[in-house]
Design an enzyme around this catalytic site. Structure first.
Site, mmCIF file in Angstrom:
data_model
loop_
_atom_site.group_PDB
_atom_site.id
_atom_site.type_symbol
_atom_site.label_atom_id
_atom_site.label_comp_id
_atom_site.label_asym_id
_atom_site.label_seq_id
_atom_site.Cartn_x
_atom_site.Cartn_y
_atom_site.Cartn_z
ATOM 1 N N ASP A 8 0.867 -1.184 0.000
ATOM 2 C CA ASP A 8 0.000 0.000 0.000
ATOM 3 C C ASP A 8 0.904 1.235 0.000
ATOM 4 O OD1 ASP A 8 0.900 0.256 2.607
ATOM 5 O OD2 ASP A 8 -1.078 0.254 3.531
ATOM 6 N N HIS A 9 0.308 2.406 0.212
ATOM 7 C CA HIS A 9 1.106 3.646 0.172
ATOM 8 C C HIS A 9 2.210 3.647 1.233
ATOM 9 C CE1 HIS A 9 -2.167 4.069 3.008
ATOM 10 N NE2 HIS A 9 -1.453 4.986 3.659
ATOM 11 N N CYS A 65 3.028 -3.228 4.022
ATOM 12 C CA CYS A 65 2.202 -2.071 4.388
ATOM 13 C C CYS A 65 2.966 -1.338 5.487
ATOM 14 C CB CYS A 65 0.787 -2.483 4.793
ATOM 15 S SG CYS A 65 0.666 -3.603 6.197
ATOM 16 N N GLY A 66 2.318 -0.485 6.249
ATOM 17 C CA GLY A 66 3.044 0.276 7.256
ATOM 18 C C GLY A 66 3.699 -0.612 8.293
ATOM 19 N N THR A 67 2.909 -1.551 8.810
ATOM 20 C CA THR A 67 3.407 -2.481 9.829
ATOM 21 C C THR A 67 3.606 -3.895 9.312
ATOM 22 O OG1 THR A 67 1.148 -3.021 10.423
ATOM 23 C CG2 THR A 67 2.213 -1.235 11.681
ATOM 24 N N GLY A 68 2.959 -4.231 8.221
ATOM 25 C CA GLY A 68 2.912 -5.610 7.729
ATOM 26 C C GLY A 68 1.731 -6.377 8.317
ATOM 27 N N GLY A 70 -1.683 -5.553 8.553
ATOM 28 C CA GLY A 70 -2.883 -5.623 7.708
ATOM 29 C C GLY A 70 -2.692 -6.557 6.530
ATOM 30 N N MET A 71 -1.526 -6.522 5.935
ATOM 31 C CA MET A 71 -1.235 -7.413 4.806
ATOM 32 C C MET A 71 -1.272 -8.871 5.253
ATOM 33 S SD MET A 71 -0.849 -5.835 1.988
ATOM 34 C CE MET A 71 -0.161 -4.445 1.066
ATOM 35 N N HIS A 98 9.999 -23.860 9.197
ATOM 36 C CA HIS A 98 8.958 -24.514 9.995
ATOM 37 C C HIS A 98 7.543 -24.338 9.442
ATOM 38 C CE1 HIS A 98 11.378 -24.812 14.032
ATOM 39 N NE2 HIS A 98 12.084 -25.189 12.978
ATOM 40 N N ARG A 132 8.285 -33.247 10.719
ATOM 41 C CA ARG A 132 7.205 -32.995 11.673
ATOM 42 C C ARG A 132 6.416 -31.725 11.318
ATOM 43 N NH1 ARG A 132 11.788 -30.851 13.903
ATOM 44 N NH2 ARG A 132 11.607 -28.985 15.203
ATOM 45 N N HIS A 133 7.053 -30.834 10.595
ATOM 46 C CA HIS A 133 6.381 -29.585 10.238
ATOM 47 C C HIS A 133 5.347 -29.794 9.125
ATOM 48 C CE1 HIS A 133 9.197 -27.619 12.830
ATOM 49 N NE2 HIS A 133 10.217 -28.103 12.136
HETATM 50 C C1 RB5 Z 1 -1.798 2.758 6.676
HETATM 51 O O1 RB5 Z 1 -1.831 3.943 7.395
HETATM 52 C C2 RB5 Z 1 -1.567 1.577 7.614
HETATM 53 O O2 RB5 Z 1 -2.627 1.425 8.475
HETATM 54 C C3 RB5 Z 1 -1.310 0.316 6.821
HETATM 55 O O3 RB5 Z 1 -0.234 0.514 5.966
HETATM 56 C C4 RB5 Z 1 -0.937 -0.923 7.621
HETATM 57 O O4 RB5 Z 1 0.096 -0.652 8.510
HETATM 58 C C5 RB5 Z 1 -2.040 -1.663 8.233
HETATM 59 O O5 RB5 Z 1 -1.849 -2.715 8.833
#
Ligand code: RB5
Length: 146
Positions: A8-9, A65-68, A70-71, A98, A132-133
């Site tokens: 995303d952005h 994404c910003g944190t990974g 949401g993806m 694993h 096992r995995h």
């Molecule tokens: C966008 O602001 C942010 O929420 C998105 O990139 C992501 O981090 C969501 O999990």
């Protein structure tokens, strides 16, 4: 091996850096967007990359994404996708050994470019251990239907 990549952005900048790294290693990939820095919705790109793997257009995927978070949440709702949210080389390696992760998720706002390149490198060069995995991977599908 072919990769699908998406962001995303908030992941756009790191996606572009990862693409340069992939090119330097002659790794084939398709970019599923976003192609600009304007605000957009991460589920759309997680879905596109996940579908590319399920449909056989790609073997593995990278989502940023910003944190990974949401993806990874979105990608893991697609049948056949095992997405791992990774912040360092050790978890990158273990997610392949694993969990046979087929999608690597990273946080564009949290993972420095040099660390991201190391993560991608180790992730692409580590194999599933099986044994096992294997049974546990099958159990994920059996229990969840995904
Ligand atoms: C966008 O602001 C942010 O929420 C998105 O990139 C992501 O981090 C969501 O999990």
């Amino acid at each position: 091996m072919k990769l699908a990549i998406g962001a995303d952005h908030a992941g756009y900048y790191l996606k572009e850096q990862v693409k340069e790294f992939l090119k330097s290693k002659n790794i084939d990939f398709t970019d599923y967007g976003t192609f600009k820095i304007e605000s957009c919705d991460y589920p759309e790109y997680a879905y596109k990359v996940g579908q590319a793997i399920v449909n056989g257009e790609a073997d593995l995927g990278i989502l940023i994404c910003g944190t990974g978070i949401g993806m990874s949440i979105t990608a893991n709702k697609i049948k056949g996708i095992r997405a791992a949210l990774v912040y360092d080389e050790q978890t990158a390696k273990l997610s392949r050994q694993h969990n046979d992760a087929n999608v690597l998720c990273m946080g564009g706002r949290l993972t420095p470019e040099e660390e991201a390149k190391k993560i991608v490198d180790v992730w692409l060069n580590t194999s599933f251990e099986g044994g096992r995995h294997e049974k546990r991977i099958k159990l994920i599908s059996q229990l969840t239907g995904l």
